[in-house]
Design an enzyme around this catalytic site. Structure first.
Site, PDB file in Angstrom:
ATOM      1  N   ASP A 127       0.822  -1.214   0.000  1.00 35.43           N
ATOM      2  CA  ASP A 127       0.000   0.000   0.000  1.00 35.43           C
ATOM      3  C   ASP A 127       0.863   1.273   0.000  1.00 35.43           C
ATOM      4  O   ASP A 127       2.093   1.194  -0.093  1.00 35.43           O
ATOM      5  CB  ASP A 127      -0.922  -0.077   1.237  1.00 35.43           C
ATOM      6  CG  ASP A 127      -2.329   0.406   0.951  1.00 35.43           C
ATOM      7  OD1 ASP A 127      -2.500   1.273   0.081  1.00 35.43           O
ATOM      8  OD2 ASP A 127      -3.265  -0.079   1.619  1.00 35.43           O
ATOM      9  N   ASP A 184     -10.322   3.582  -3.352  1.00 31.56           N
ATOM     10  CA  ASP A 184     -10.979   2.376  -2.831  1.00 31.56           C
ATOM     11  C   ASP A 184     -12.428   2.242  -3.312  1.00 31.56           C
ATOM     12  O   ASP A 184     -13.188   3.208  -3.346  1.00 31.56           O
ATOM     13  CB  ASP A 184     -10.987   2.403  -1.302  1.00 31.56           C
ATOM     14  CG  ASP A 184      -9.589   2.173  -0.743  1.00 31.56           C
ATOM     15  OD1 ASP A 184      -8.620   2.203  -1.520  1.00 31.56           O
ATOM     16  OD2 ASP A 184      -9.489   1.972   0.482  1.00 31.56           O
TER      17      ASP A 184
HETATM   18  C1  GLA Z   1      -5.992   1.246   1.431  1.00 32.93           C
HETATM   19  C2  GLA Z   1      -6.161   0.279   0.257  1.00 32.93           C
HETATM   20  C3  GLA Z   1      -7.282  -0.702   0.580  1.00 32.93           C
HETATM   21  C4  GLA Z   1      -6.963  -1.441   1.871  1.00 32.93           C
HETATM   22  C5  GLA Z   1      -6.738  -0.455   2.996  1.00 32.93           C
HETATM   23  C6  GLA Z   1      -6.232  -1.120   4.268  1.00 32.93           C
HETATM   24  O1  GLA Z   1      -7.093   2.085   1.575  1.00 32.93           O
HETATM   25  O2  GLA Z   1      -6.429   0.973  -0.924  1.00 32.93           O
HETATM   26  O3  GLA Z   1      -7.444  -1.611  -0.484  1.00 32.93           O
HETATM   27  O4  GLA Z   1      -5.815  -2.243   1.679  1.00 32.93           O
HETATM   28  O5  GLA Z   1      -5.779   0.528   2.639  1.00 32.93           O
HETATM   29  O6  GLA Z   1      -6.049  -0.215   5.306  1.00 32.93           O
END
Ligand code: GLA
Length: 376
Positions: A127, A184
């Site tokens: 990430d 997301d």
């Molecule tokens: C980010 C990523 C998500 C998930 C969260 C976990 O937002 O884009 O897919 O992995 O972190 O905290």
């Protein structure tokens, strides 16, 4: 690791977030086998954020699993997952903390890669939260890639910087096998629609070796779990799955597969849809007809064995008649050729057609076919 097809599997984040545990992972592994998901191709079981303690071990500096969630450690979980014939995935972050505020791998890349190798990992989602401002993002992905390449295990790098820094232009060169290109997803029609449409110009930045990842699927979540929003109808979930398949996007399930309902199971194991996603030529689709600000486009994807996939995607809020002149895909009227179609959803013969295809497509729904070019 070289991935020649879009990776498929399950990821904990969409439904479970911090509610993960040894037991829940084992039950998920069992379910993936018993319900035929592994047989359909879903072979990665990935634990996302929130698996570790809040701080590294003060003596070894290693990330350590939260013993309340994983009392037997990660190797035991990984061994169980492997015993089911699945591959085991985990999560870390290029920054100093993960997005949910657990230790990130910044300046610990080689130590953490060695730890993931000890656990028996096959996949690492990486990430982008809490990246120091002056750190070069491309260099951080190169660093974890090199760390993984020297850790003694074949581990697929799944980059997740949400499309920042023109990632599509450089991520393939780092050695990553897939890369998140958007923010997301949440469990609503508007969320997956906007994510898909945002990548229209980046269809071509996805191919064997490194696939554009438009996020974990919300199909079948039915508005339960971490990214619940408004939920979707059956037709909307089918649209989402069809778009992901056409785009050769990684297919990472986000619903609770232990309780997956029959409609969802049938959809996500439909062999004709999966074959379009996993086609060995790995080509991007092209837009044959543009309509209504990209919300009523017709997509065509060239498949192996001289076949095509065709998707009429009505992402508008009203029913539409959708039209595909065969001329627009390169089959002029005067050459005596047309298309012989199979309905991808039902497997039924959908006839031979010349000059054009025309379908009534309800709002938020799709029609999808595979086709052979034939004398008509
Ligand atoms: C980010 C990523 C998500 C998930 C969260 C976990 O937002 O884009 O897919 O992995 O972190 O905290």
């Amino acid at each position: 690791m070289f991935v020649n097809k879009p990776p498929m599997g399950f990821n904990t984040w969409n439904t479970f977030a911090e509610n993960i545990s040894d037991e829940m992972i084992r039950e998920t592994a069992d379910a993936m086998v018993e319900k035929g998901l592994l047989a359909a191709g879903y072979n990665y079981l990935v634990i996302d954020d929130c698996w570790s303690k809040r701080q590294r071990d003060p003596e070894t500096d290693k990330i350590v699993p939260d013993e309340k969630k994983f009392p037997n450690g990660m190797k035991a979980v990984s061994d169980y997952v492997h015993s089911k014939g699945l591959k085991f995935g985990m999560y870390s972050c290029a920054g100093v903390r993960t997005c949910a505020d657990y230790p990130g791998s910044f300046a610990h890349e080689y130590l953490d890669a060695a730890t993931f190798a000890e656990y028996g990992c096959d996949f690492l989602k990486y990430d982008y939260c809490y990246k120091p401002k002056d750190a070069d993002g491309a260099l951080l992905y190169r660093k974890i890639s090199m760390a993984l390449r020297s850790c003694g295990r074949d581990i697929l790098l799944s980059a997740c910087n949400w499309g920042c820094d023109d990632v599509h232009k450089w991520i393939r060169s780092t050695g990553a096998g897939m890369y998140r290109s958007t923010g997301d997803i949440s469990d609503s029609f508007v969320s997956f629609r906007d994510i898909f449409v945002s990548q229209l110009d980046n269809f071509v930045y996805s191919a064997p070796g490194c696939f554009n990842d438009i996020d974990m699927l919300t199909v079948g979540m039915r508005n339960r779990g971490n990214v619940a929003a408004s939920g979707c109808t059956d037709e909307e979930y089918r649209t989402e799955f069809a778009l992901w398949c056409m785009f050769s996007a990684p297919l990472m399930l986000g619903c609770d597969v232990r309780n997956i309902d029959d409609v969802t199971l049938k959809l996500v194991t439909n062999p004709r849809l999966i074959a379009v996603n996993q086609d060995e030529e790995g080509r991007p689709p092209f837009v044959a007809v543009y309509g209504h600000d990209n919300l009523a486009n017709v997509y065509v994807k060239v498949l192996s064995n001289n076949r095509l996939a065709i998707l009429f995607a009505n992402l508008t809020d009203g029913d539409r008649e959708m039209w595909l002149p065969l001329d627009s895909i390169g089959i002029p009227v005067n050459v005596g050729k047309g298309l012989r179609l199979t309905d991808v959803y039902t497997g039924e013969d959908a006839g031979a057609h010349k000059e054009y295809l025309m379908y009534h497509v309800p709002a938020h729904d799709t029609r999808m076919f595979t086709a052979e070019i034939a004398d008509v």
